[in-house]
Design a protein around this motif. Structure first.
Motif, mmCIF file in Angstrom:
data_model
loop_
_atom_site.group_PDB
_atom_site.id
_atom_site.type_symbol
_atom_site.label_atom_id
_atom_site.label_comp_id
_atom_site.label_asym_id
_atom_site.label_seq_id
_atom_site.Cartn_x
_atom_site.Cartn_y
_atom_site.Cartn_z
ATOM 1 N N LEU A 658 43.651 54.235 56.095
ATOM 2 C CA LEU A 658 44.083 53.912 54.739
ATOM 3 C C LEU A 658 44.316 52.409 54.593
ATOM 4 N N GLN A 659 44.842 51.780 55.640
ATOM 5 C CA GLN A 659 45.034 50.326 55.586
ATOM 6 C C GLN A 659 43.698 49.614 55.369
ATOM 7 N N MET A 660 42.668 50.056 56.085
ATOM 8 C CA MET A 660 41.351 49.439 55.948
ATOM 9 C C MET A 660 40.804 49.655 54.538
ATOM 10 N N GLU A 661 41.062 50.820 53.988
ATOM 11 C CA GLU A 661 40.583 51.110 52.631
ATOM 12 C C GLU A 661 41.335 50.267 51.600
ATOM 13 N N ILE A 662 42.641 50.126 51.775
ATOM 14 C CA ILE A 662 43.441 49.297 50.862
ATOM 15 C C ILE A 662 42.949 47.850 50.890
ATOM 16 N N LEU A 663 42.670 47.331 52.078
ATOM 17 C CA LEU A 663 42.152 45.970 52.200
ATOM 18 C C LEU A 663 40.851 45.799 51.423
ATOM 19 N N ARG A 664 39.950 46.751 51.573
ATOM 20 C CA ARG A 664 38.652 46.649 50.906
ATOM 21 C C ARG A 664 38.795 46.784 49.394
ATOM 22 N N GLN A 665 39.611 47.727 48.967
ATOM 23 C CA GLN A 665 39.798 47.900 47.531
ATOM 24 C C GLN A 665 40.458 46.681 46.899
ATOM 25 N N PHE A 666 41.377 46.065 47.632
ATOM 26 C CA PHE A 666 42.014 44.857 47.126
ATOM 27 C C PHE A 666 40.991 43.738 46.982
ATOM 28 N N LYS A 667 40.132 43.583 47.984
ATOM 29 C CA LYS A 667 39.110 42.543 47.898
ATOM 30 C C LYS A 667 38.179 42.805 46.714
ATOM 31 N N LEU A 668 37.724 44.041 46.575
ATOM 32 C CA LEU A 668 36.784 44.373 45.504
ATOM 33 C C LEU A 668 37.397 44.146 44.126
ATOM 34 N N SER A 669 38.627 44.618 43.934
ATOM 35 C CA SER A 669 39.252 44.489 42.616
ATOM 36 C C SER A 669 39.573 43.033 42.296
ATOM 37 N N SER A 670 40.039 42.277 43.291
ATOM 38 C CA SER A 670 40.332 40.856 43.068
ATOM 39 C C SER A 670 39.053 40.082 42.780
ATOM 40 N N GLN A 671 38.000 40.399 43.528
ATOM 41 C CA GLN A 671 36.718 39.735 43.344
ATOM 42 C C GLN A 671 36.142 40.020 41.963
ATOM 43 N N LEU A 672 36.359 41.250 41.460
ATOM 44 C CA LEU A 672 35.880 41.596 40.124
ATOM 45 C C LEU A 672 36.587 40.761 39.066
ATOM 46 N N ILE A 673 37.898 40.581 39.206
ATOM 47 C CA ILE A 673 38.639 39.760 38.239
ATOM 48 C C ILE A 673 38.130 38.323 38.265
ATOM 49 N N ILE A 674 37.901 37.784 39.469
ATOM 50 C CA ILE A 674 37.380 36.420 39.584
ATOM 51 C C ILE A 674 36.010 36.324 38.909
ATOM 52 N N ALA A 675 35.145 37.313 39.170
ATOM 53 C CA ALA A 675 33.800 37.295 38.587
ATOM 54 C C ALA A 675 33.850 37.439 37.066
ATOM 55 N N ALA A 676 34.735 38.289 36.568
ATOM 56 C CA ALA A 676 34.855 38.472 35.116
ATOM 57 C C ALA A 676 35.307 37.174 34.456
ATOM 58 N N CYS A 677 36.277 36.493 35.063
ATOM 59 C CA CYS A 677 36.731 35.203 34.529
ATOM 60 C C CYS A 677 35.636 34.148 34.666
ATOM 61 N N ASP A 678 34.841 34.267 35.700
ATOM 62 C CA ASP A 678 33.742 33.334 35.955
ATOM 63 C C ASP A 678 32.670 33.448 34.871
ATOM 64 N N VAL A 679 32.140 34.644 34.671
ATOM 65 C CA VAL A 679 31.043 34.798 33.710
ATOM 66 C C VAL A 679 31.524 34.602 32.277
ATOM 67 N N SER A 680 32.840 34.755 32.053
ATOM 68 C CA SER A 680 33.394 34.511 30.712
ATOM 69 C C SER A 680 33.789 33.063 30.528
ATOM 70 N N GLN A 681 33.507 32.231 31.551
ATOM 71 C CA GLN A 681 33.758 30.791 31.525
ATOM 72 C C GLN A 681 35.236 30.456 31.335
ATOM 73 N N ILE A 682 36.093 31.344 31.832
ATOM 74 C CA ILE A 682 37.528 31.067 31.826
ATOM 75 C C ILE A 682 37.867 30.102 32.954
ATOM 76 N N ILE A 683 37.102 30.165 34.053
ATOM 77 C CA ILE A 683 37.301 29.256 35.180
ATOM 78 C C ILE A 683 35.962 28.631 35.552
ATOM 79 N N ASP A 684 36.020 27.436 36.143
ATOM 80 C CA ASP A 684 34.791 26.763 36.556
ATOM 81 C C ASP A 684 34.465 27.093 38.009
ATOM 82 N N LEU A 685 33.345 26.561 38.474
ATOM 83 C CA LEU A 685 32.862 26.913 39.815
ATOM 84 C C LEU A 685 33.818 26.496 40.928
ATOM 85 N N PRO A 686 34.366 25.275 40.934
ATOM 86 C CA PRO A 686 35.320 24.942 41.995
ATOM 87 C C PRO A 686 36.528 25.886 42.026
#
Length: 990
Positions: A658-686
Motif C-alpha cells: 500500500l505504501q508503494m501504491e500511495i507513492l505512485r498515486q501521489f506522483k501521478l496526481s501531483s504530476q497531473l496538477i502540474i501538467a494542467a497548470c502547464d498547458v493552461s499557461q498558469i506556470i512557465d517552463l522553469p
C-alpha cells in the motif's frame, strides 16, 4: 439561580407548571424541599414530562434529583452501576429486568437534566447516551451467559479462550451519536465456529449464540411495568428479518462480498463493536479489531467510488416519499436540510473517498468532518457551517425527545412544547424559531444539493439541445441503417460510398434533431468517429448497470466535444479513455455525476496528449478533474514533502504494497496538477521543472526513509548510523541535479555512504555494515521500479556511479573521492558539473560538495580537455541523434541542447581552478551568467546561448507533452543553431 429567564413572555406558565409539579411530588413522597432554592428543580420538572413521571414513579430518583438541584450550586452527577458482579449474576430474571430499568431511568433523568440546564452540550449528551448503551449491552450479556452456563456451558475456542458474542452497534449508536429515545440497531456475530463446553449439554456456537442473543434482547427490549431499556432493532443484519439472528465472522464476510448492497455499505459506515472497558478483555478487543478490518474492504473501496452518489439519491428519494406518505411536516431529521441530509453529506464523501483516505474511516460524523476540511473537500468556513447547523438540529432533536422520552423529530404543535423550545433556545416567538430552523436547514441543504442533488439527467443545462442531439445519435443504430441503405442501392459498395451514405444519414438525423443547433462538418466528423468506436465501447461494458451509465454519459461527452470544437483525432483519444474505463462503472458514474470533470477531461486531453495518456493508463486520476479550483492551483514547492508524509502516515508501517501504491498515486496526481497548470499557461517552463524536481525529491526522501526502516527492522542499524543520521546520501545528476526534470525524466542518482567499518549491524540477523548499504540501495531501487497497478515511480539510472554498471551500487564517500581523482574519465567530471546532493546525512552532503569542487577545480591540460569533450560530443551525435536532412534533433543535433551543456561543462572544468565561483552551481543559467561576468564568454554569447537553450527546452517540452519525437523543422531554429555552433568553434571545440 433563575432558570426561567427567557425572552419569551409566557415563561411564567412554565414556572407555574414547575411549582405545581414539585408540590405534587413533595406531597406524594413526603419529602422536605426548600422551595426558595428549588428553581432548578422546578425548571426540570416543567421542561420534561419524562423527568416528572420518573420522579413520581421512583422516589429514589426524585430524592437524588432534589438533593442535587436544591442548592446554590446545582451539581448533577451521573449515577454509576453499583451492583457487584456476584450480586448481579445471582439475580432472578424478574429482578434483573427491574434492576436494568431502574438504572436506565435514573441515568436518563440525570443526562436529560444536565442537558436542559446546559451543564453539558449536545456532543457530551450523545456520548453519555451511547456509552450507556454499551454498558447495558455488556451487563445483559454477562447475566445471560451466566443463565445459560449450567445447561449449555460456555463458548470456548480450541485454545481454551472464551469466544464472546459481539454486538455490532450500527447507526447513531456506532458513531457515539445516540438520541435520547433512540432504538439501538445491532448485528450479532462471533469470531469462529465451535462447540460449547462445561455444561450438562454441548451445543454448536451458532445455536448457543442464538439463544444468548434472544436472552439479551429480552432483557433490554421487553416491556415490563417499569418500561424497557432500549428498543432493539435487528433488521440491519444479513438477510434482515428472514436471516439468522447471529452470524460467524466468516458468514458475515461471505454475505457482504457476495450479496452486500449499497445501503448496507452506508449502514456499516458507523458500525463499531459495543464495548465497556470494565467488562471487555484484551482478547475480545482483538476480535473487535479483526471484525472491523474484515468489514472495511466492503465499506471502503480502494478507488474513488462515485457510484454511491446515485445510491444515496435513491435512498433520499425514498425518504422524501415516506415523508409525503406519512405527511411529516416540520421534521428536522427527514425534511429538506435536516439531520439526514447532513449525515448524507459526510457519509457520501466517506464512501467516495474512504478507500484512498484512511483518515475518513471513522464512525463519527463529528470526527470525519474536520478530516474533510483538512483534505480541502470543504473550506474551513463550510466545515464550521455544517457542524454548527448539524449540532443545532441535534440539540433540538434531543430536547424534543427528552420532553417525554418519545422518539420524535417533528417540531411540536402544542403550545407547551413550543414554549419549552423557545425557552431553551432563548427565542422570543415561534415564528422567529421557525425562521431559525429554516436558516439552519438551508445551510445544510445547499451543500447537500451541490454534492448529491439531482442526477444530470434531471438537470437543465445550456447544452441541453446538443445533449438531446447526441442522445438521438447515440441511440441510432447507424450500421443497420447503412445496411438497409446499401440493400436498397446495391451500387453503393465502396468504402467511399459507405462513407458518403453515413454522412448523408447523420446529416439527415442531426437536421431533424437539432432545431436551433447548427450541424457542421466538424459535427459530422465527430459522429463518424463515435460510430466507428460504438461497437467497441458497448462490447467493453460488463454489466447492464454499466451500459445504462454509458448510455447516459456518451451524449453529454459528445456534446462537450462538439461545444469545444475538438478534432476527430482528439475525440478518438477521449473515446479510448472511455473504453478503458467502461469495465469500472464507478468511473463512468464519476463523469456522469460531475459535468465539470467531463469538461476538464475534454479540455485537457484535447490540448495535451501526455495528460490523455496518463488518464488512459491510470483512470484513478479522473477524480482529480472534479474540482477545477484544486486542479489549477499549483502547490508550494515545500508542500509536496509535507503532503506525501501525511499521506503515508495513514498507512500501516508494515504494508509495503500500500505504501508503494500511495507513492505512485501521489506522483501521478501531483504530476497531473502540474501538467494542467502547464498547458493552461498558469506556470512557465522553469516553474514546471522546479515543481517536478521538488516532487521527485519529496518522493525520493520518503522512499529512502521507508527502505531504511525496512532494513533496520530486519538487520538493525549499521555501525555509526541512526534514524536521525543514516550516514547515507543520494546524489542527483543530469536533469535532477540541474533542476530541469521533465514529465518523463529518469532520475540519475548515485548512492554514497560514510561507513568504513566491517562491524556487524545491531539486529538479531546481522550483516556487514557496508553490505547493509548495498542492500539499502537495492531496496530503494525495488520500491522505485516495481510495477504496481499505478505503474512504476521513476526509472532510476545508477550508471553514473564509479565504474558504471560494474561498480558497487552504494559506494563509500572516500572511495568515491578517490575514484573521481584517479580513475574517472573526463565525461564523468562533466557529469559532476550538474551533480548535487539531493538528500542525506549533513556530513556526507558537505563532504560531497567539497569533493565535487575539488575535482572541478583540478588543473587540466586545455587541449586534452577540448579533445575529450569534442570526441564525446561526436560520439553522442553519431549514436543518439535522430536528425534528418529536414528535421533537427533538439538535444543531439550539433548546435542543440547537448552542445550548450557541453560548452557550459567545458567552461567549468577549464576555469574553476582559476575562478572558484564556477563550481558553486549545477544549473546552466547561473553558470552561463558567471562565465559572462568573468569574461570567459561575451554578454551577447551568454544571452544568445541562454535564449537558444530556453527555446530548445520549450520546444522539447511541447514535443514531450504531445508524446512526439524531439524533432523540429531546421528552419525554425536555424538562428539559434548557428549561434551555438559559432560559440563552440570560438572556444576551439571540434
Amino acid at each position: 439561580m433563575n432558570t426561567f429567564q427567557s425572552s419569551n413572555n409566557d415563561s411564567n406558565s412554565i414556572e407555574a407548571l414547575g411549582a405545581k409539579r414539585l408540590s405534587a411530588l413533595v406531597n406524594a413522597h413526603n419529602v422536605d424541599v426548600d422551595f426558595d432554592d428549588a428553581s432548578a428543580l422546578q425548571y426540570l420538572l416543567a421542561m420534561s414530562d419524562f423527568i416528572f413521571r420518573m420522579c413520581g414513579r421512583y422516589q429514589f430518583i426524585f430524592e437524588d434529583l432534589a438533593a442535587s438541584c436544591v442548592a446554590k450550586e446545582v451539581q448533577l452527577v451521573l449515577p454509576q452501576w453499583s451492583i457487584s458482579e456476584t450480586e448481579w449474576l445471582s439475580l432472578s430474571e424478574a429482578d434483573a429486568l427491574k434492576a436494568l430499568r431502574y438504572f436506565r431511568h435514573h441515568l436518563m433523568v440525570v443526562i436529560a437534566s444536565q442537558h436542559f440546564l446546559k451543564q453539558i452540550d449536545i456532543k457530551t449528551s450523545m456520548r453519555y447516551l451511547s456509552e450507556s448503551a454499551d454498558l447495558f449491552y455488556v451487563l445483559a450479556r454477562q447475566w445471560a451467559e451466566c443463565q445459560l452456563a449450567p445447561r449449555w456451558g460456555k463458548a470456548i475456542n480450541e485454545c481454551g479462550q472464551p469466544v464472546p458474542l459481539i454486538a455490532l452497534g450500527m447507526g447513531k449508536l456506532g458513531g457515539y451519536e445516540l438520541n435520547f429515545s433512540s432504538d439501538i440497531d445491532l448485528i450479532f456475530c462471533y469470531e469462529s465456529k465451535g462447540t460449547t463446553a462445561g455444561g450438562r449439554k454441548q451445543e454448536d456456537f451458532q445455536t448457543y449464540f442464538t439463544k444468548l442473543a434472544q436472552k439479551i434482547i429480552q432483557l433490554l427490549d421487553s416491556v415490563t411495568p417499569d418500561g424497557q431499556v432500549f428498543r432493539v432493532d435487528m433488521r440491519l443484519r444479513p438477510f434482515g428479518d428472514s436471516g439468522p439472528l447471529v452470524s460467524s465472522f466468516a458468514a458475515l464476510e461471505d454475505y457482504y462480498q457476495e450479496q452486500g448492497r449499497e445501503w448496507e455499505r452506508y449502514a456499516l459506515l458507523k458500525a463499531r463493536p459495543l464495548a465497556y472497558s470494565k467488562f471487555i478483555t484484551a482478547e475480545e478487543q482483538k476480535s473487535h479489531t479483526q471484525l472491523i478490518s474484515m468489514l472495511k474492504p466492503f465499506v471502503y473501496r480502494r478507488y474513488i467510488d462515485f457510484s454511491v452518489i446515485e445510491s444515496l439519491r435513491t435512498m433520499k428519494r425514498q425518504i422524501e416519499q415516506e415523508v409525503v406518505r406519512r405527511n411529516l411536516v416540520n421534521n428536522i431529521k427527514l425534511g429538506s436540510g435536516g439531520i439526514r441530509e447532513a449525515e448524507f453529506i459526510v457519509q457520501a464523501l466517506q464512501m467516495l473517498r474512504g478507500g484512498k483516505e484512511p483518515q475518513l474511516q471513522l464512525p463519527s460524523f463529528l470526527s470525519v468532518l474536520p478530516e474533510l476540511v483538512r483534505l480541502n473537500v470543504f473550506t474551513e468556513q463550510e466545515g464550521i457551517n455544517i457542524e454548527q447547523s448539524y449540532l443545532w438540529l441535534r440539540d433540538c432533536e434531543q430536547y424534543l425527545q427528552a420532553f417525554d422520552d418519545k422518539q420524535t423529530q417533528t417540531l411540536p404543535s402544542t403550545e407547551l412544547d413550543q414554549e419549552r423550545l423557545l425557552t431553551l433556545f432563548n427565542v422570543p416567538t415561534w415564528d422567529v424559531f421557525l425562521t431559525t430552523v429554516e436558516a439552519v436547514s438551508t445551510q445544510i441543504h445547499d451543500i447537500f444539493d451541490e454534492l448529491i442533488g439531482e442526477s444530470p439527467e434531471h438537470q437543465s443545462s445550456p447544452n441541453n439541445k446538443l445533449v438531446e442531439k447526441w442522445q438521438a445519435i447515440w441511440q441510432l443504430d447507424l450500421h443497420v441503417d447503412l445496411q438497409e441503405s446499401t440493400e436498397l442501392e446495391p451500387s453503393l459498395q465502396s468504402s467511399n460510398d459507405l462513407s458518403a451514405s453515413a454522412e448523408h444519414l447523420t446529416t439527415e438525423v442531426t437536421t431533424n434533431l437539432t432545431n436551433n443547433v447548427a450541424t457542421n462538418l466538424t459535427t459530422n466528423n465527430l459522429i463518424s468517429c463515435l460510430m466507428d468506436q460504438k461497437a467497441d465501447l458497448i462490447k467493453a461494458v460488463l454489466s447492464s448497470k454499466g451500459r445504462d451509465r454509458l448510455d447516459l454519459l456518451i451524449p453529454h461527452l459528445m456534446a462537450e466535444c462538439d461545444a469545444q470544437k475538438i478534432s476527430v483525432s482528439q475525440c478518438a483519444d477521449i473515446l479510448k479513455i472511455i473504453k478503458r474505463i467502461t469495465a469500472r462503472t464507478t468511473y463512468l458514474a464519476l463523469l456522469v455525476e460531475h459535468p465539470g470533470a467531463l469538461k476538464q477531461l475534454v479540455k485537457l486531453v484535447s490540448s495535451c496528449h501526455f495528460i490523455g495518456q496518463e488518464l488512459k493508463h491510470f483512470p484513478l486520476l479522473l477524480d482529480q478533474l472534479i474540482d477545477p479550483k484544486l486542479l489549477y492551483t499549483i502547490p508550494k514547492l515545500t508542500d509536496y514533502a509535507a503532503d506525501l508524509r501525511r499521506n503515508l502516515l495513514r498507512v500501516d508501517a508494515d504494508d509495503l504494497e500500500l505504501q508503494m501504491e500511495i507513492l505512485r498515486q501521489f506522483k501521478l496526481s501531483s504530476q497531473l496538477i502540474i501538467a494542467a497548470c502547464d498547458v493552461s499557461q498558469i506556470i512557465d517552463l522553469p516553474t514546471v521543472s522546479n515543481h517536478l524536481t521538488a516532487l521527485s525529491e519529496a518522493i525520493l526522501h520518503q522512499v529512502v526513509n521507508l527502505s531504511w526502516q525496512q532494513m533496520v527492522s530486519r538487520y538493525g542499524y549499521p555501525e555509526g548510523a541512526s534514524d536521525e543520521d543514516k550516514n547515507f546520501a543520494v546524489l542527483g545528476y543530469g536533469k535532477l541535479g540541474g533542476y530541469e526534470l521533465g514529465y518523463g525524466s529518469d532520475l540519475d542518482v548515485v548512492f554514497v555512504h560514510g561507513c568504513a567499518s566491517s562491524s556487524p549491524t545491531s539486529g538479531k540477523k546481522q550483516i556487514d555494515s557496508r553490505q547493509f548499504y548495498l542492500k539499502l540501495a537495492q531496496r530503494i531501487l525495488h520500491v522505485f521500479t516495481t510495477r504496481t497497478p499505478s505503474g512504476i515511480l521513476y526509472e532510476l539510472d545508477t550508471r553514473l556511479r564509479p565504474s558504471g554498471a560494474s561498480g558497487l551500487l552504494a559506494i563509500n564517500i572516500n572511495t568515491f573521492a578517490e575514484y573521481q581523482s584517479t580513475e574517472a574519465w573526463t565525461w564523468e567530471h562533466q557529469a559532476l558539473v550538474r551533480a548535487r546532493a539531493v538528500m542525506g546525512s549533513r556530513a556526507l552532503t558537505v563532504q560531497f560538495e567539497e569533493i565535487r569542487k575539488a575535482i572541478l577545480k583540478s588543473k587540466r591540460d586545455t587541449e586534452s580537455l577540448k579533445a575529450d569533450i569534442s570526441k564525446m560530443r561526436e560520439k553522442m551525435c553519431a549514436n543518439l541523434s535522430k536528425e534528418t536532412s529536414e528535421l533537427f534533433d533538439l538535444k543531439q543535433s550539433r548546435g542543440g541542447i547537448a552542445d550548450i551543456e557541453f560548452v557550459t561543462q567545458f567552461l567549468v572544468l577549464q576555469y574553476s581552478g582559476e575562478y572558484a565561483g564556477l563550481a558553486d552551481y549545477s544549473d546552466n543559467k547561473r553558470l552561463l551568467e558567471i562565465s559572462s561576468e568573468l569574461g570567459l564568454i561575451t554578454k551577447a554569447e551568454c544571452n544568445g546561448l541562454w535564449e537558444a537553450y530556453q527555446e530548445y527546452r520549450k520546444l522539447y517540452h511541447q514535443q514531450s507533452l504531445n508524446l512526439q519525437e524531439k524533432l523540429v523543422g531546421r528552419s525554425s531554429i536555424e538562428r539559434h543553431q548557428n549561434l551555438v555552433q559559432q560559440v563552440w568553434q570560438r572556444l576551439s571545440l571540434k
